[in-house]
Scaffold this motif. Structure first.
Motif, PDB file in Angstrom:
ATOM      1  N   UNK A 276       0.842  -1.186   0.000  1.00  0.00           N
ATOM      2  CA  UNK A 276       0.000   0.000   0.000  1.00  0.00           C
ATOM      3  C   UNK A 276       0.885   1.246   0.000  1.00  0.00           C
ATOM      4  N   UNK A 277       0.688   2.153  -0.924  1.00  0.00           N
ATOM      5  CA  UNK A 277       1.525   3.364  -0.963  1.00  0.00           C
ATOM      6  C   UNK A 277       1.295   4.237   0.258  1.00  0.00           C
ATOM      7  N   UNK A 278       2.295   5.024   0.601  1.00  0.00           N
ATOM      8  CA  UNK A 278       2.132   5.957   1.703  1.00  0.00           C
ATOM      9  C   UNK A 278       1.233   7.106   1.258  1.00  0.00           C
ATOM     10  N   UNK A 279       0.244   7.375   2.088  1.00  0.00           N
ATOM     11  CA  UNK A 279      -0.782   8.352   1.734  1.00  0.00           C
ATOM     12  C   UNK A 279      -0.168   9.714   1.420  1.00  0.00           C
ATOM     13  N   UNK A 280       0.808  10.126   2.211  1.00  0.00           N
ATOM     14  CA  UNK A 280       1.383  11.461   2.051  1.00  0.00           C
ATOM     15  C   UNK A 280       2.189  11.610   0.768  1.00  0.00           C
ATOM     16  N   UNK A 281       2.516  10.482   0.104  1.00  0.00           N
ATOM     17  CA  UNK A 281       3.282  10.562  -1.146  1.00  0.00           C
ATOM     18  C   UNK A 281       2.391  10.618  -2.382  1.00  0.00           C
ATOM     19  N   UNK A 282       1.085  10.460  -2.199  1.00  0.00           N
ATOM     20  CA  UNK A 282       0.169  10.439  -3.341  1.00  0.00           C
ATOM     21  C   UNK A 282       0.022  11.834  -3.947  1.00  0.00           C
ATOM     22  N   UNK A 283       0.003  11.932  -5.277  1.00  0.00           N
ATOM     23  CA  UNK A 283      -0.224  13.241  -5.910  1.00  0.00           C
ATOM     24  C   UNK A 283      -1.643  13.738  -5.636  1.00  0.00           C
ATOM     25  N   UNK A 284      -1.771  15.022  -5.378  1.00  0.00           N
ATOM     26  CA  UNK A 284      -3.061  15.626  -5.037  1.00  0.00           C
ATOM     27  C   UNK A 284      -3.597  16.401  -6.237  1.00  0.00           C
ATOM     28  N   UNK A 285      -4.888  16.183  -6.537  1.00  0.00           N
ATOM     29  CA  UNK A 285      -5.531  16.913  -7.624  1.00  0.00           C
ATOM     30  C   UNK A 285      -6.757  17.642  -7.079  1.00  0.00           C
ATOM     31  N   UNK A 286      -6.974  18.850  -7.579  1.00  0.00           N
ATOM     32  CA  UNK A 286      -8.120  19.653  -7.176  1.00  0.00           C
ATOM     33  C   UNK A 286      -8.916  20.068  -8.408  1.00  0.00           C
ATOM     34  N   UNK A 287     -10.174  19.737  -8.407  1.00  0.00           N
ATOM     35  CA  UNK A 287     -11.027  20.108  -9.543  1.00  0.00           C
ATOM     36  C   UNK A 287     -11.287  21.607  -9.529  1.00  0.00           C
ATOM     37  N   UNK A 288     -11.429  22.175 -10.717  1.00  0.00           N
ATOM     38  CA  UNK A 288     -11.841  23.579 -10.843  1.00  0.00           C
ATOM     39  C   UNK A 288     -13.356  23.624 -10.644  1.00  0.00           C
ATOM     40  N   UNK A 289     -13.785  24.315  -9.606  1.00  0.00           N
ATOM     41  CA  UNK A 289     -15.195  24.305  -9.228  1.00  0.00           C
ATOM     42  C   UNK A 289     -15.851  25.624  -9.621  1.00  0.00           C
ATOM     43  N   UNK A 290     -16.923  25.584 -10.400  1.00  0.00           N
ATOM     44  CA  UNK A 290     -17.641  26.825 -10.731  1.00  0.00           C
ATOM     45  C   UNK A 290     -18.139  27.520  -9.474  1.00  0.00           C
ATOM     46  N   UNK A 291     -18.082  28.837  -9.467  1.00  0.00           N
ATOM     47  CA  UNK A 291     -18.489  29.594  -8.282  1.00  0.00           C
ATOM     48  C   UNK A 291     -19.941  29.337  -7.904  1.00  0.00           C
ATOM     49  N   UNK A 292     -20.775  29.036  -8.882  1.00  0.00           N
ATOM     50  CA  UNK A 292     -22.190  28.780  -8.610  1.00  0.00           C
ATOM     51  C   UNK A 292     -22.386  27.536  -7.744  1.00  0.00           C
ATOM     52  N   UNK A 293     -21.449  26.588  -7.826  1.00  0.00           N
ATOM     53  CA  UNK A 293     -21.562  25.359  -7.040  1.00  0.00           C
ATOM     54  C   UNK A 293     -21.430  25.671  -5.548  1.00  0.00           C
ATOM     55  N   UNK A 294     -20.545  26.614  -5.217  1.00  0.00           N
ATOM     56  CA  UNK A 294     -20.370  26.996  -3.817  1.00  0.00           C
ATOM     57  C   UNK A 294     -21.620  27.661  -3.263  1.00  0.00           C
ATOM     58  N   UNK A 295     -22.231  28.528  -4.062  1.00  0.00           N
ATOM     59  CA  UNK A 295     -23.396  29.278  -3.587  1.00  0.00           C
ATOM     60  C   UNK A 295     -24.661  28.430  -3.558  1.00  0.00           C
ATOM     61  N   UNK A 296     -24.713  27.392  -4.400  1.00  0.00           N
ATOM     62  CA  UNK A 296     -25.919  26.568  -4.489  1.00  0.00           C
ATOM     63  C   UNK A 296     -25.726  25.183  -3.880  1.00  0.00           C
ATOM     64  N   UNK A 297     -24.709  25.041  -3.011  1.00  0.00           N
ATOM     65  CA  UNK A 297     -24.437  23.739  -2.402  1.00  0.00           C
ATOM     66  C   UNK A 297     -25.600  23.290  -1.526  1.00  0.00           C
ATOM     67  N   UNK A 298     -25.701  21.986  -1.320  1.00  0.00           N
ATOM     68  CA  UNK A 298     -26.763  21.447  -0.473  1.00  0.00           C
ATOM     69  C   UNK A 298     -26.654  22.007   0.940  1.00  0.00           C
ATOM     70  N   UNK A 299     -27.803  22.342   1.519  1.00  0.00           N
ATOM     71  CA  UNK A 299     -27.844  22.848   2.895  1.00  0.00           C
ATOM     72  C   UNK A 299     -29.006  22.180   3.630  1.00  0.00           C
ATOM     73  N   UNK A 300     -28.762  21.833   4.884  1.00  0.00           N
ATOM     74  CA  UNK A 300     -29.764  21.166   5.703  1.00  0.00           C
ATOM     75  C   UNK A 300     -29.908  21.923   7.023  1.00  0.00           C
ATOM     76  N   UNK A 301     -31.122  21.986   7.527  1.00  0.00           N
ATOM     77  CA  UNK A 301     -31.395  22.686   8.778  1.00  0.00           C
ATOM     78  C   UNK A 301     -31.939  21.692   9.799  1.00  0.00           C
TER      79      UNK A 301
END
Length: 609
Positions: free
Chosen positions: A39-64
């Motif tokens: 099993x590879x060491x977790x800290x050595x794995x390459x990290x990728x971040x998706x480009x997220x449209x700004x609308x996704x942040x404002x319209x994210x799921x919310x629960x009360x």
């Protein structure tokens, strides 16, 4: 002359046996099948971040979640829901009932967690929110009060009766994955419920043994209302039921899971006495040592060969009761067992973890140690010394093996005991105790998470050879909520009349096998792995952050801190079409497993029909 030849033959056989043992030690001392090294060491794995449209942040799921601080069970339910939403990676807000005003239409769902609806002075705003298309979940049986009596018809209830205790639960839908038409008895779950007659338009999802509706949903104008006519969703064991209910109230619901199946064998390898157990001897004419070697272990390995099961052994050096140094290998240790069993465990893609020098739990608390009949350790340094000894002992057989997992004896671990583990076992990166609370209140209870000290909390949910209704209930809840089967056994459960209910090994083997068979048939998508594999997947599970963008024709997912293949559960009323950068598998009616291969994926709905 014959006597001399006999002596030579005996001497020759002894030398040959010695050579065989040494060869075994040499061959497996390198541990060419060390699963943890695959099993590879977790800290050595390459990290990728998706480009997220700004609308996704404002319209994210919310629960009360609306709670009442005056009701203790409401606080417990609120905290249980809070933890569930952390696992689900959904944004959740909390409001006190007495000061709550009106829910915003931005909330995907409002969850009511208290009995006395009179505490909410403006329930009409909740109904108005529902009428406009909102979703409301009453997560506990309401109390008969003025507000409820003015409201119940809007909740899908036609007639109201008195409160009483209902027993068991019968699932009329797949609230829990692959659990439709299943029944859970009253000694596992019972509720405080109301006698109700429902509106014919209400859809009953679960009922009690007495056929009282326990969970139903009801369309109210443009929105939906779900009611749990019970009092048990505050319990940790019922988190799968909670997740399933929430997911069924929405048209589509997606959440991350670990997708792991793990089995520990505590006290293995260890010393097994040459004494005789009456029941075992009557069945097999073998002492304990020979029974575990020739019967029990071969049966356990058959499950590996037939179903791909993988075990994590938690080795123990001796069963002496020493808690003061010096600690050393004594007559209670059995290095031959360590070599032979470990070799076969590793050869069957298993893993070795550490249980302890002996079975004295690591704690300096006299009350806890006295409860279990253990001797109390004097200091952290003494506990660390004992762990160094078991590490030294294991290295005499396997000098190059790295132990990654620690299992606390009797699932007890104090703060200073944990510090001793970190100090004495530098390669250990995970601890495996218990997930569910138990009666004594003295066990080390965990969540699946990363601790502040860097260790991975990797608890076990179920235990034992017996496949009783509670074990099955806890197992299914763990799979539905977390995508995890996490189980442990002890070899000597067979000898303990309380833990085995007096059943002989053939009966225990049959029950344990039926558990593994159901797991493989109903949940074949779960990946069998050892503690190291589970720890690796847990790190991906908690570190990968998900954002979802539901559209009319598709569902898009964006991940931050993506480090390779991860898994999601999707429950939807839509027909699923093409999936880009992921693979999809139908695992129940309207329920899918998504294997996501890149930091961004898109799932298209099939709108052809």
């Amino acid at each position: 002359m014959r006597i001399k030849w006999s002596i030579f033959i005996a001497l020759g056989l002894a030398i040959m046996m010695g050579l065989i043992v040494q060869l075994m030690r040499y061959e497996y001392g390198v541990m060419r099948h060390d699963v943890s090294h695959e099993i590879p060491k977790f800290e050595t794995l390459p990290v990728k971040n998706a480009v997220i449209p700004s609308s996704v942040y404002t319209e994210t799921e919310k629960y009360l979640v609306i709670y009442d601080s005056m009701e203790p069970v409401s606080i417990e339910l609120k905290e249980n829901i809070k933890k569930v939403f952390q696992y689900l990676q959904k944004e959740v807000h909390f409001a006190e009932a007495s000061s709550f005003k009106t829910p915003s239409t931005e909330y995907n769902m409002v969850i009511i967690t208290f009995e006395s609806l009179n505490r909410l002075q403006n329930m009409e705003y909740i109904i108005h929110y529902t009428a406009k298309g909102g979703n409301v979940f009453f997560a506990i049986r309401p109390m008969m009060d003025e507000v409820f009596e003015s409201l119940y018809r809007k909740m899908g209830i036609q007639e109201l009766g008195t409160e009483y205790t209902t027993n068991g639960i019968h699932f009329l839908s797949n609230v829990l994955i692959q659990f439709k038409d299943e029944k859970v008895p009253g000694d596992v779950i019972s509720n405080s419920s109301l006698h109700v007659t429902l509106d014919p338009r209400s859809q009953v999802l679960a009922a009690s043994e007495e056929d009282t509706p326990l969970l139903w949903e009801y369309d109210y104008k443009k929105g939906k209302i779900m009611v749990y006519n019970g009092s048990t969703l505050h319990l940790k064991v019922n988190r799968g039921l909670l997740v399933g209910a929430i997911s069924m109230l929405l048209d589509s619901f997606i959440y991350p899971i670990m997708n792991t199946s793990m089995i520990w064998i505590d006290d293995f390898p260890a010393y097994y006495s040459h004494t005789v157990d009456k029941q075992i001897f009557q069945l097999y004419r073998l002492n304990k040592t020979r029974f575990f070697r020739n019967i029990w272990w071969l049966d356990m390995l058959k499950l590996v060969d037939q179903y791909g099961t993988r075990y994590t052994g938690a080795l123990i050096e001796t069963y002496n009761s020493k808690v003061r140094p010096p600690f050393s290998e004594d007559e209670g240790a059995d290095r031959n067992n360590l070599i032979i069993y470990s070799k076969e465990l590793i050869n069957h893609k298993g893993e070795l973890g550490i249980h302890g020098y002996n079975h004295q739990a690591l704690s300096t608390d006299n009350r806890i140690m006295g409860f279990f009949g253990y001797n109390t350790w004097k200091s952290k340094e003494d506990m660390a010394d004992s762990l160094r000894e078991v590490l030294r002992y294991s290295k005499t057989a396997y000098p190059n093996y790295e132990f990654k997992n620690y299992v606390p004896p009797s699932n007890v671990l104090s703060i200073d005991g944990r510090e001793a583990v970190i100090e004495a076992l530098p390669n250990v990166n995970s601890i495996s105790s218990l997930y569910l609370e138990e009666e004594s209140g003295r066990s080390y209870i965990q969540e699946f998470e990363m601790a502040k000290d860097g260790l991975i909390e990797l608890p076990r949910i179920t235990s034992g050879y017996l496949y009783d209704p509670f074990t099955r209930w806890a197992m299914i809840n763990g799979i539905t909520s977390l995508g995890v089967f996490s189980h442990f056994i002890h070899p000597d459960d067979v000898l303990d009349k309380e833990r085995s209910l007096g059943k002989p090994w053939p009966d225990l083997r049959k029950e344990f096998t039926s558990m593994i068979v159901e797991l493989n048939q109903q949940y074949s998508w779960l990946r069998s792995m050892t503690a190291s594999g589970g720890s690796f997947e847990l790190q991906k599970y908690v570190n990968t952050k998900w954002y979802f963008e539901p559209q009319q024709k598709s569902l898009k997912g964006y991940a931050q801190e993506f480090r390779g293949e991860v898994f999601l559960i999707l429950r939807t009323e839509n027909k699923v079409g093409k999936c880009t950068h992921c693979q999809i598998e139908l695992i129940d009616q309207g329920v899918y497993l998504l294997r996501v291969e890149q930091e961004k994926f898109e799932l298209e709905w099939d709108l052809s029909t």
